[in-house]
Design a protein around this motif. Structure first.
Motif: not given
Length: 451
Positions: A66-68, A321-323, A329-335
């Motif tokens: 979640x962004x928050x 601040x770190x909530x 979650x893992x943010x991964x990038x694909x071609x």
């Protein structure tokens, strides 16, 4: 005759000096090597037919779903000077805890009694608005009284006009009667004079008739005078009626003008009250902004502004601040070429930094030290690196992710696709073909549809 035991060349002739000939002779070690090589070839041939899981490798890092719940930077809403820190870096803060206090650096906010004095201005202006409201009510009452008084005066003037009309009518009748009496008197006087000339009447009778005729003439003149006077009274009554209406309109216009002026002043005072109340609310809110509060439960990661007495501008970053208790979650990038192969619900294996793993990308079942994930979201447009971002959460059917895993940790993702033979995967890699877009069941279904 030769001995049978001496029939072998090796036994009859010594080969110690012939090294090349010795090397051509088979030995037990060479035979073992041949058998091992044959077994390896057979095993490799069998491996070519084993199932291989196609996959896509991608680098990423751990973040919050979640962004928050992602790390955030706290900014200062107002410009000020740091006066006191209440916490240190790495400390846990609950939502609403005070982190630091700043003081004003703008001269218009230096007054320590700014709020009470602003409230006093609000109260004074509110009383002024109430006074104008009372004046407006008084003028409305005056206008109503003028209207009622005008109705009565008009009724009085109309009655007087009616009386004047009746008086004119009565005097007109009297005047006509006097004229008739005058005509009759003149005729009688003429007859009396004719009788006097004939000797039928005496001079004293004639003179008496003349006196009577003079009285008739006087009555005619008096009746005409009264008639003219009543006409003048009628004209005066009409003028008075017009005057009453004009005077009422003048007084009403003046009272309404005063009322609208009072209403304008009232509205202006009310607008000033609203403006002052807004200003008071702004001052009150600004007073609260002097204390930087924690927006949510979390840990202070880093202070960007340090020291006592350091000045900061509006919107300057103060700390990170770190909530706490974030859903990782893992943010991964694909071609872009691999994006059609990824869909929500796909399985992904991860190798997290700091956790050792033995990985067989094509055989995830025998990999050790990897953690499972499920694709939950994909971007609809490519980022600045010309790759698509994919969010992956923990797979509830797999072993949970490490408790010590923190946001920002690196992750090597392996997106699992179709199961194919090893020889097919080697052939695909050698030819540079992309991974299969369809599963075997889908391929069979498409083949049936074509047939």
């Amino acid at each position: 005759m030769l001995n049978i035991s001496r029939t072998k060349i090796k036994e009859s002739i010594p080969f110690s000096g012939a090294k090349s000939l010795v090397m051509t002779l088979p030995v037990k070690e060479a035979q073992k090597r041949v058998r091992i090589l044959t077994a390896v070839v057979l095993v490799f041939f069998l491996i070519l037919f084993l199932p291989w899981t196609q996959n896509i490798r991608s680098k990423g890092y751990v973040t919050a779903l979640r962004p928050d719940q992602r790390p955030q930077t706290i900014h200062s809403i107002i410009a000020g000077r740091i006066e006191k820190w209440y916490v240190s870096e790495g400390a846990f803060v609950a939502k609403g805890d005070t982190i630091l206090r700043i003081s004003e650096i703008k001269d218009e906010y230096f007054d320590s009694l700014l709020l009470p004095r602003t409230q006093q201005q609000v109260n004074s202006k509110a009383l002024s608005a109430q006074s104008y409201s009372g004046k407006v009510d008084a003028l409305k009452t005056q206008i109503e009284a003028l209207k009622r008084n005008n109705i009565l005066k008009i009724q009085q003037a109309e009655n007087k006009l009616r009386m004047s009309e009746l008086k004119v009518e009565s005097d007109s009748i009297k005047y006509q009667q006097a004229q008739i009496n005058y005509d009759i008197g003149a005729q009688r006087l003429a007859r009396w004079e004719a009788l006097y000339k004939e000797g039928l009447r005496s001079l004293s009778d004639l003179e008496s008739r003349r006196l009577t005729f003079q009285d008739v003439q006087t009555k005619v003149i008096a009746a005409e005078n009264e008639y003219l006077s009543s006409q003048n009274a009628l004209i005066s009554a009409k003028i008075e009626l017009e005057t009453i209406d004009n005077e009422f309109k003048d007084k009403l216009a003046k009272a309404e003008s005063d009322m609208y002026s009072a209403m304008s002043s009232q509205f202006d005072a009310e607008a000033t009250v609203s403006k002052l109340e807004n200003q008071y609310s702004n001052y009150e809110a600004r007073t609260g902004f002097r204390y930087i509060l924690a927006p949510q439960d979390g840990y202070l990661a880093r202070a960007l502004q340090v020291g006592i007495g350091e000045t900061i501008k509006e919107g300057d970053a103060i700390l990170n601040i770190v909530p706490a208790d974030a859903s990782l979650a893992v943010e991964m990038y694909v071609q872009p070429v691999d994006l059609p192969l990824i869909k929500v619900g796909n399985k992904v294996r991860f190798i997290f930094d700091g956790w050792p793993a033995i990985v067989f990308s094509g055989w995830p079942q025998i990999s050790n030290g990897t953690f499972g994930g499920v694709v939950v979201a994909m971007d609809q447009f490519a980022g600045s690196n010309n790759q698509y971002r994919v969010l992956v959460i923990e797979d509830p059917e797999e072993e949970p992710w490490p408790e010590m895993l923190r946001m920002g940790s690196g992750a090597d993702g392996i997106a699992l696709l179709n199961d194919v033979p090893v020889w097919y995967e080697i052939w695909r890699q050698l030819n540079g073909f992309p991974a299969d877009y369809y599963t075997q069941e889908q391929k069979d279904q498409l083949a049936k549809e074509k047939k």
